[in-house]
Design a protein around this motif. Structure first.
Motif, PDB file in Angstrom:
ATOM      1  N   GLU A  92       6.949   7.639   9.544  1.00 25.78           N
ATOM      2  CA  GLU A  92       6.974   8.806  10.428  1.00 25.78           C
ATOM      3  C   GLU A  92       6.869   8.400  11.898  1.00 25.78           C
ATOM      4  N   ASP A 119       6.538   3.413   3.652  1.00 25.84           N
ATOM      5  CA  ASP A 119       5.502   4.175   2.958  1.00 25.84           C
ATOM      6  C   ASP A 119       4.096   3.644   3.231  1.00 25.84           C
ATOM      7  N   SER A 158       0.707   2.923   5.420  1.00 23.99           N
ATOM      8  CA  SER A 158      -0.021   3.841   6.288  1.00 23.99           C
ATOM      9  C   SER A 158      -0.365   3.180   7.617  1.00 23.99           C
ATOM     10  N   ASP A 212      -4.096   7.697   7.821  1.00 26.28           N
ATOM     11  CA  ASP A 212      -3.352   7.797   6.573  1.00 26.28           C
ATOM     12  C   ASP A 212      -1.890   8.194   6.793  1.00 26.28           C
ATOM     13  N   ARG A 213      -1.508   8.398   8.035  1.00 24.21           N
ATOM     14  CA  ARG A 213      -0.132   8.784   8.322  1.00 24.21           C
ATOM     15  C   ARG A 213       0.830   7.657   7.958  1.00 24.21           C
ATOM     16  N   ARG A 214       1.996   8.002   7.429  1.00 23.20           N
ATOM     17  CA  ARG A 214       2.984   7.012   7.006  1.00 23.20           C
ATOM     18  C   ARG A 214       3.629   6.337   8.207  1.00 23.20           C
TER      19      ARG A 214
END
Length: 524
Positions: free
Chosen positions: A143, A81, A83, A138-140
């Motif tokens: 991912e 979770d 970033s 801000d991408r996790r």
């Protein structure tokens, strides 16, 4: 003109809590520029990087670095979770800039931002985009694929611009395109860069090559291929010197035997003359005394020659390398050639059946879902045979508090402890290391434990599923793994970006996973 050292090691020693020495009395220096640090698994490379980075405290001695030090470990264990900003190490600055932009004028925020932090988010987005990564900070992390996370970690080290940067196996999990982008980052690197790697292409980009072996650090001015050639010439000369020294030792030993024979013959002739009264007693006593002194002197001379020859052999032998190598002997799972083992399914519903002892490579770019696909398979989705042995890309699922022996014994409960220790020794896991906790091991040692737990399982697996198995192995160990897999009679599915490794496995087929989730059979 030699450059000024950026990192100096002075009688550096480090022992684990159980007293096991990882590094002992190590002295040496790394110069400004790019250095590839090589050595066998367990030599202490990762431990040395952690000592330089200040993540570990020396038991004795010291490390001195010029300027700031930044460190990227083998295993990025950030929470899924977290970033990209967390992974890049800029989250605090990004949050401070955003707070000021939103109207908060607290002095503490300006201290966090400093003079160079106002455009950090824009610089980060540009650096990510230049390496083919999503520019959204801000991408996790969850991912991202393992390769994308590692590449982002390297980008973060570049952004933070420390004086000394330490990268531990940075090409692990990177596909071909990502490796190319990483190589370009390394070519453009400014400052001191020390890289632990078994990636030959990356090592060829280095200005210097340093080898950690037998508690000593050897630094060579040039890339890995030049060092390897230098080492080969040095070893050829050392082996010739050892052969010559052994020949001389054999000659001196023969001379020593001949000398004893000559002394014995002289003494026998003297006794014969005395028995035949050809020499009087007084003269005989003089001859005996003189002969004894002469024989003692002669023996001492011959013994000295033998001792010198033996010392020359010992000295020459010290220069010849005879490194331990892992020895992997896989049990035969007796998989019938016609047996259906597993089914791999693409997003379009097309199925590929693994039948009998087939060897399948699963390839594709970073982030397409290769690991997800084989995780589902290992969990039972499409699995038609049992047992299956799965080696994940990330090996941090092993209990850090468990001992090595307990960890491996859990997969082979019917194997006696003494026999299990013997088998572990073939993986160079022996002595006190067997009783150490997994959390105290280096990346290479930890990987060998994970590999041993997998391959020593009882009963043996009918299907091996390996995700990037060469990530933490030194070059010799990769050779041994190839040999073991070549002799394995079960089914094999391997995910790897190492084309050289795949090329040596005598594959039956290669399946490529595309970004749309469709599996395609590669025409080989």
């Amino acid at each position: 003109m030699l450059s000024r050292p950026s990192v100096v090691l002075n009688d550096l020693s480090f022992a684990w809590p159980d007293g096991d020495l990882a590094i002992a009395d190590l002295s040496g220096a790394f110069s400004r520029g790019r250095t590839g640090l090589v050595g066998a698994n367990g030599a202490g490379k990762s431990t040395l990087l952690r000592l330089i980075a200040g993540r570990l405290t020396p038991t004795r001695g010291s490390v001195a670095a010029t300027g700031t030090v930044d460190y990227l470990p083998q295993q990025l264990t950030l929470d899924a979770d977290a970033s990209l900003a967390d992974l890049l190490g800029i989250r605090v600055v990004v949050d401070a800039v955003r707070a000021v932009t939103a109207g908060d004028v607290s002095p503490a925020l300006f201290d966090v931002i400093g003079a160079d932090g106002w455009d950090v988010e824009e610089r980060a987005a540009a650096a990510l985009a230049a390496t083919g990564l999503p520019p959204d900070v801000d991408r996790r992390v969850g991912e991202l694929s393992g390769g994308e996370a590692m590449l982002a970690g390297v980008v973060g080290v570049r952004l933070r611009a420390a004086s000394v940067a330490l990268l531990d196996e940075p090409t692990n999990n990177l596909d071909g395109d990502a490796r190319t982008r990483l190589y370009q980052l390394v070519r453009e690197w400014r400052g001191t860069l020390i890289v632990v790697s078994h990636d030959i292409e990356l090592l060829e980009l280095m200005d210097d090559t340093a080898e950690l072996r037998g508690g000593a650090l050897t630094v060579f001015g040039g890339p890995f291929s030049a060092y390897r050639d230098h080492l080969a010439d040095q070893q050829a000369a050392a082996r010739q010197a050892l052969t010559t020294a052994k020949q001389r030792l054999r000659v001196e030993k023969r001379n020593r035997i001949d000398a004893e024979t000559k002394i014995a013959r002289t003494e026998r002739d003297g006794r014969s003359k005395r028995a035949n009264n050809t020499i009087d007693r007084k003269a005989w006593n003089g001859v005996v005394n003189a002969g004894q002194k002469s024989a003692a002197k002669f023996r001492a001379q011959q013994d000295d020659r033998v001792a010198q020859a033996q010392s020359a052999v010992d000295a020459a032998d010290e220069l010849v390398r005879d490194d331990d190598r892992i020895s992997i002997d896989l049990p035969d799972p007796e998989v019938a050639r016609g047996r259906r083992i597993a089914v791999l399914r693409g997003a379009d519903g097309r199925e590929f059946v693994v039948q009998g002892p087939e060897r399948i490579a699963l390839t594709g770019g970073n982030g397409v879902g290769k690991t997800t696909l084989i995780e589902r398979l290992a969990a039972g989705d499409g699995l038609l045979a049992d047992p299956v042995a799965y080696l994940p890309q990330r090996i941090d699922t092993i209990d850090d508090q468990a001992t090595v022996l307990d960890c491996v014994a859990a997969g082979a409960p019917g194997v006696p402890t003494a026999e299990l220790r013997n088998r572990l020794a073939r993986f160079l896991i022996r002595g006190r290391m067997v009783d150490r906790t997994v959390g105290s091991l280096s990346g290479g040692e930890r990987f060998r434990v994970a590999l041993a737990r997998l391959l020593l399982a009882d009963p043996p697996a009918q299907l091996l599923v390996l995700d990037e198995p060469t990530n933490n192995l030194d070059l010799d160990s990769i050779d041994r793994l190839v040999e073991a897999l070549a002799a394995y009679h079960g089914a094999l599915i391997v995910v790897s970006h190492d084309r050289g490794f795949l090329g040596r496995l005598q594959l039956d087929a290669e399946l490529r996973l595309e970004r749309d989730g469709i599996l395609r059979l590669v025409d080989r």
